[in-house]
Design an enzyme around this catalytic site. Sequence first.
Site, PDB file in Angstrom:
ATOM      1  CB  ALA A  13      -0.911   0.007   1.224  1.00 17.81           C
ATOM      2  CG  HIS A 250       2.480  -2.276 -21.935  1.00 15.23           C
ATOM      3  ND1 HIS A 250       1.680  -2.919 -21.021  1.00 15.23           N
ATOM      4  CD2 HIS A 250       3.293  -1.474 -21.203  1.00 15.23           C
ATOM      5  CE1 HIS A 250       2.008  -2.515 -19.798  1.00 15.23           C
ATOM      6  NE2 HIS A 250       2.992  -1.646 -19.879  1.00 15.23           N
TER       7      HIS A 250
HETATM    8  C1  BG6 Z   1       4.641   0.589 -17.474  1.00 13.58           C
HETATM    9  C2  BG6 Z   1       6.122   0.490 -17.603  1.00 13.58           C
HETATM   10  O1  BG6 Z   1       4.078  -0.681 -17.585  1.00 13.58           O
HETATM   11  O2  BG6 Z   1       4.122   1.406 -18.491  1.00 13.58           O
HETATM   12  C3  BG6 Z   1       6.739   1.878 -17.578  1.00 13.58           C
HETATM   13  O3  BG6 Z   1       6.648  -0.281 -16.555  1.00 13.58           O
HETATM   14  C4  BG6 Z   1       6.082   2.805 -18.571  1.00 13.58           C
HETATM   15  O4  BG6 Z   1       8.131   1.797 -17.834  1.00 13.58           O
HETATM   16  C5  BG6 Z   1       4.568   2.744 -18.440  1.00 13.58           C
HETATM   17  O5  BG6 Z   1       6.534   4.110 -18.324  1.00 13.58           O
HETATM   18  C6  BG6 Z   1       3.895   3.507 -19.549  1.00 13.58           C
HETATM   19  O6  BG6 Z   1       2.524   3.555 -19.327  1.00 13.58           O
HETATM   20  P1  BG6 Z   1       1.646   4.683 -20.015  1.00 13.58           P
HETATM   21  O7  BG6 Z   1       0.252   4.319 -19.657  1.00 13.58           O
HETATM   22  O8  BG6 Z   1       2.101   5.991 -19.465  1.00 13.58           O
HETATM   23  O9  BG6 Z   1       1.925   4.579 -21.476  1.00 13.58           O
END
Ligand code: BG6
Length: 484
Positions: A13, A250
């Site tokens: 948390a 991602h």
């Molecule tokens: C995270 C990564 O999963 O996604 C980070 O660990 C990155 O390194 C981030 O900065 C980016 O997320 P967003 O939503 O800002 O594109």
Amino acid sequence: PEIGCLSIIVLGASGDLAKKKTFPALFHLHRQGFIESHDVHIFGYARSKMSDDDLRDRLRGYLTPCKGCKETHEEDVSKFLPLIKYVSGPYDADEGFLSLDEEISAYEMSKDDKGGPSRRLFYLALPPSVYPPVCKMIKRFCMNKSAEGGWTRVVVEKPFGKDLNSSEALSTQIGELFDESQIYRIDHYLGKELVQNLLVLRFANRLFMPLWNHDNISNVQIVFKEDFGIEGRGGYFNEYGIIRDILQNHLLQVLCLVAMEKPVSLKPEHIRDEKVKVLQSVLPIKDDEVVVGQYEGYTDDPTVPKDSNTPTFATMVLRIHNERWEGVPFILKAGKSMKSRKAEIRVQFKDVPGDIFNLKSKGRNEFVIRLQPSEAIYMKLIVKEPRLEMKTAQSELDLSYRQRYQEVIIPEAYERLILDTIRGDQQHFVRRDELKAAWEIFTPLLHKIDSNEVQSLPYKPGSRGPEQADKLAEKVGYVQTHGY
Ligand code: BG6
């Protein structure tokens, strides 16, 4: 609608993820009435000793108002914070989890339907090394005990392992304790508005259906750029690098949604079945279709060893061996410390056959989905320049969300995904076989980078990355169309 009281337990948390993402998402869900004071309680759990108020004070600064709710913000915060209680304890010993269970049970028994269905959502905002002990403790001491109905679910964040073997070992350990239907593996890109739009765009528009294949599409680029470096996350980042941080999860998830076949229905299992098929059809990555880089100055970070080969940038070509995509390169590109911050998908069509305008490849159509910043969907078209002579120019059919949906506040990815976990919808979460297939694609390359067999090339912070990456994209068919 589900009945019974809801306990949301945020483990870790006081960590970064909980403060920056989990609690603010819960705040906004509460503010909008998706979780309500009368049937939800939130428990923060971590090792440090502090009072309920200490935690609330720490979180206050992270609860920022959204556009349009500034006026009620103070009131919203003052309704939300009292829902949070704090319990401290270690992650691998009985005592903490026994008292956590006591607190949750006391809350449940304070409700009108004492002993009625209870719902317990455990959010592990923790490093994966403690997932197994924490899951064991939850299983032993903190499971939902209502006689009928109710549930216990666990939410876990990436990184799920470092390669195929470590990820499978982790999955097996957790899988022995919880059923797949209780495990929610978050990939927050799956909660982004335009990522969620991909299924609709592809399968609700006749326009795209006949075009979406190797006959018409020359290449697909999926790009992630950030205009900042590792900013205090060197310890984590150097161990994982950009491929494990961004591409393996991602960008690969986005690729699945761009490339998959139409699912039988929108049921989570049907969608995830199709994603797995895409992943299983990806061919091994070729050595000459990868460029990895590291921005200059990366190793100045005190937490990074001077001889680190960890990539902060990568461009690579994935090839999907199936009837739809044979021969179409999917170029994945991600980098830290680049010129700008942007995430987008560019679907580039082939040249027009039998061209009479002397377009060459300057005239390619390109369908662009910009995930961030400023969500937009646009199609680059060739039109006649509006003047006397017959001259072609490139223009766009442009759906910019800021203009088209001025009144709409696009929800944060974490808000949507946490709401899904409460509702029990696993569509936007990664299934175990999907995770395994994702690691299978990258593991051989990751091992080569870890053993320095593949070297990260230097690039200037604030640049486009190593120029070899642009050359690779060009070599496999991407044509820069800007300016035409
Ligand atoms: C995270 C990564 O999963 O996604 C980070 O660990 C990155 O390194 C981030 O900065 C980016 O997320 P967003 O939503 O800002 O594109």
